[in-house]
Design an enzyme around this catalytic site. Structure first.
Site, PDB file in Angstrom:
ATOM      1  N   GLU A   1       1.331  -8.334  10.173  1.00  0.00           N
ATOM      2  CA  GLU A   1       0.651  -7.043   9.265  1.00  0.00           C
ATOM      3  C   GLU A   1       1.946  -5.761   9.657  1.00  0.00           C
ATOM      4  O   GLU A   1       2.603  -6.406  10.277  1.00  0.00           O
ATOM      5  CB  GLU A   1      -0.368  -6.244   9.912  1.00  0.00           C
ATOM      6  CG  GLU A   1      -0.263  -4.695   9.232  1.00  0.00           C
ATOM      7  CD  GLU A   1      -1.339  -3.841   9.456  1.00  0.00           C
ATOM      8  OE1 GLU A   1      -1.607  -4.002  10.932  1.00  0.00           O
ATOM      9  OE2 GLU A   1      -1.822  -3.171   8.898  1.00  0.00           O
TER      10      GLU A   1
ATOM     11  N   ASN B   1      -1.669  -1.407   1.630  1.00  0.00           N
ATOM     12  CA  ASN B   1      -1.068  -1.481   2.910  1.00  0.00           C
ATOM     13  C   ASN B   1      -1.480  -3.906   2.259  1.00  0.00           C
ATOM     14  O   ASN B   1      -2.546  -4.151   2.654  1.00  0.00           O
ATOM     15  CB  ASN B   1      -1.583  -1.709   4.094  1.00  0.00           C
ATOM     16  CG  ASN B   1      -1.529  -2.648   5.365  1.00  0.00           C
ATOM     17  OD1 ASN B   1      -0.524  -3.925   5.642  1.00  0.00           O
ATOM     18  ND2 ASN B   1      -1.222  -1.559   7.012  1.00  0.00           N
TER      19      ASN B   1
ATOM     20  N   LYS C   1      -4.888  -5.155   1.977  1.00  0.00           N
ATOM     21  CA  LYS C   1      -6.056  -4.615   2.957  1.00  0.00           C
ATOM     22  C   LYS C   1      -7.304  -3.327   2.385  1.00  0.00           C
ATOM     23  O   LYS C   1      -7.414  -2.523   1.680  1.00  0.00           O
ATOM     24  CB  LYS C   1      -5.180  -3.609   4.144  1.00  0.00           C
ATOM     25  CG  LYS C   1      -5.778  -3.208   5.382  1.00  0.00           C
ATOM     26  CD  LYS C   1      -5.159  -2.729   6.265  1.00  0.00           C
ATOM     27  CE  LYS C   1      -5.452  -2.570   7.235  1.00  0.00           C
ATOM     28  NZ  LYS C   1      -4.623  -2.215   8.759  1.00  0.00           N
TER      29      LYS C   1
ATOM     30  N   GLU D   1      -2.900   5.494   8.655  1.00  0.00           N
ATOM     31  CA  GLU D   1      -2.650   4.416   7.685  1.00  0.00           C
ATOM     32  C   GLU D   1      -3.581   4.995   6.460  1.00  0.00           C
ATOM     33  O   GLU D   1      -3.242   5.088   4.737  1.00  0.00           O
ATOM     34  CB  GLU D   1      -3.395   3.165   8.148  1.00  0.00           C
ATOM     35  CG  GLU D   1      -2.903   2.362   8.426  1.00  0.00           C
ATOM     36  CD  GLU D   1      -3.608   1.005   8.993  1.00  0.00           C
ATOM     37  OE1 GLU D   1      -3.680   0.064   7.967  1.00  0.00           O
ATOM     38  OE2 GLU D   1      -3.667   0.557   9.862  1.00  0.00           O
TER      39      GLU D   1
ATOM     40  N   CYS E   1      -5.182  -6.876  10.150  1.00  0.00           N
ATOM     41  CA  CYS E   1      -5.526  -6.388  10.983  1.00  0.00           C
ATOM     42  C   CYS E   1      -7.620  -5.705  11.498  1.00  0.00           C
ATOM     43  O   CYS E   1      -8.238  -6.575  11.629  1.00  0.00           O
ATOM     44  CB  CYS E   1      -4.751  -5.055  11.023  1.00  0.00           C
ATOM     45  SG  CYS E   1      -4.300  -3.932  12.403  1.00  0.00           S
TER      46      CYS E   1
ATOM     47  N   ASN F   1      -1.585  -4.890  13.499  1.00  0.00           N
ATOM     48  CA  ASN F   1      -0.877  -4.085  15.016  1.00  0.00           C
ATOM     49  C   ASN F   1      -1.494  -3.779  15.364  1.00  0.00           C
ATOM     50  O   ASN F   1      -1.996  -2.633  15.037  1.00  0.00           O
ATOM     51  CB  ASN F   1       0.383  -3.061  14.069  1.00  0.00           C
ATOM     52  CG  ASN F   1       1.516  -4.172  13.128  1.00  0.00           C
ATOM     53  OD1 ASN F   1       2.760  -3.729  14.244  1.00  0.00           O
ATOM     54  ND2 ASN F   1       1.482  -4.314  12.141  1.00  0.00           N
TER      55      ASN F   1
END
Ligand code: CDT
Length: 308
Positions: free
Chosen positions: A46, A106, A123, A142, A168, A193
């Site tokens: 990611e 993302n 994401k 995020e 992730c 991550n």
């Protein structure tokens, strides 16, 4: 019957000051190493092009936008696509996407073995928080910098294999795998991550977090009779440790390959996608055994409601 040698390009830390060009050179070195070992499909982490910048609290939008890519490929990443095409290796990697409309996601892309993008994922499950939280050991912003993905969970037939992507935190949610499983997925790529320490519970260290990571990916693989490749960015980034634990899982839930360290490292496994058929036609034959009349809550309700 389709077989592919699938690889995971685990990446060691990327520091805040590292340029895209430096990172892409590392990605190409990993690609060449993987290709020399026969890898035909290589998965990177990611946000593979930069440090995990959501750990930094920023208020200046220009500073935030500097971590994002406005097009893909772009001049910095084109050499990676070109080299992948020359070597005949399909790739998938994550990056921060800034759309022409100014939206932030993302994201990850998937290419075929000619180095052409054939799929994009944004994401869905964004962890963390929007505002600075002084009680946390490290920030995880995020929710501040990205909006939830708007493309859903899709699959693509790539090199004869039904492939889907997740990123992730998505790997912790059974809904992710099931949405892909319902489209017959045979390979799920997941870059991640994951901090080595839980920002809410400092006693939860790396070993527990590695266990949970492996638990969710092996169960997602087994319950949907699919291969899963989970690839970490690892090591200490600007003083903050990320755990490794990259794995390749078979459709029976067994780990075929596991990264040993927290640096740049290739893992690989030959995947025989005919092996997905057994689970898909027996215990996880969805058409035969699912009872959707009892699953309404899964889409009708978000949080748990205790009403007894
Ligand atoms: N990048 C990412 O999604 N990381 C999360 C950590 C969540 S801690 C707020 C993960 O699920 O690994």
């Amino acid at each position: 019957m389709t077989k592919l040698v699938v690889g995971g390009a685990q990446m060691g830390p990327i520091q805040k000051a590292d340029s895209r060009e430096l990172v892409v050179a590392r990605m190409i070195a990993l690609l060449e190493q993987a290709a020399a070992q026969g890898v035909q499909m290589l998965v990177y982490p990611e946000l593979a092009l930069t440090t995990f910048f959501p750990r930094w609290y920023m208020t200046d939008q220009a500073e935030v936008d500097a971590w994002f890519e406005r097009e893909m490929p772009n001049p910095a990443t084109l050499p990676l696509f070109r080299r992948a095409g020359e070597l005949g290796v399909a790739i998938s990697f994550g990056y921060a996407e800034l759309t022409p409309e100014g939206r932030h996601f993302n994201s990850s892309i998937l290419t075929n073995r000619a180095g052409e993008i054939i799929g994009k994922y944004r994401k869905v499950h964004l962890p963390g928080h929007v505002e600075y939280q002084p009680t946390r050991g490290q920030q995880h912003l995020e929710k501040r910098y990205f909006e939830p993905g708007d493309l859903g969970f899709n699959v693509w037939r790539n090199e004869g294999v039904v492939m889907g992507m997740a990123i992730c935190n998505d790997r912790r949610w059974p809904e992710t795998y099931r949405c892909l499983g319902l489209q017959g997925v045979e390979l799920v790529t997941i870059g991640y991550n994951t901090p080595s320490v839980n920002g809410h519970m400092k006693s939860e260290g790396r070993e527990e977090r590695l266990y949970h990571s492996e638990l969710v990916m092996t169960s997602g693989a087994y319950q949907n009779a699919t291969y899963v490749v989970g690839v970490a960015k690892a090591g200490v980034e600007d003083g903050y440790p990320l755990m490794g634990g990259s794995i390749i899982v078979d459709p029976n839930g067994f780990v075929l390959a596991r990264a040993a360290g927290e640096g740049d490292e290739i893992i690989l496994a030959e995947c025989d996608f005919a092996k997905c058929a057994f689970g898909k036609t027996t215990i996880f034959n969805f058409a035969e055994h699912r009872r959707i009349e009892h699953y309404g809550r899964i889409t009708a309700q978000t949080g748990a409601v205790v009403d007894v």
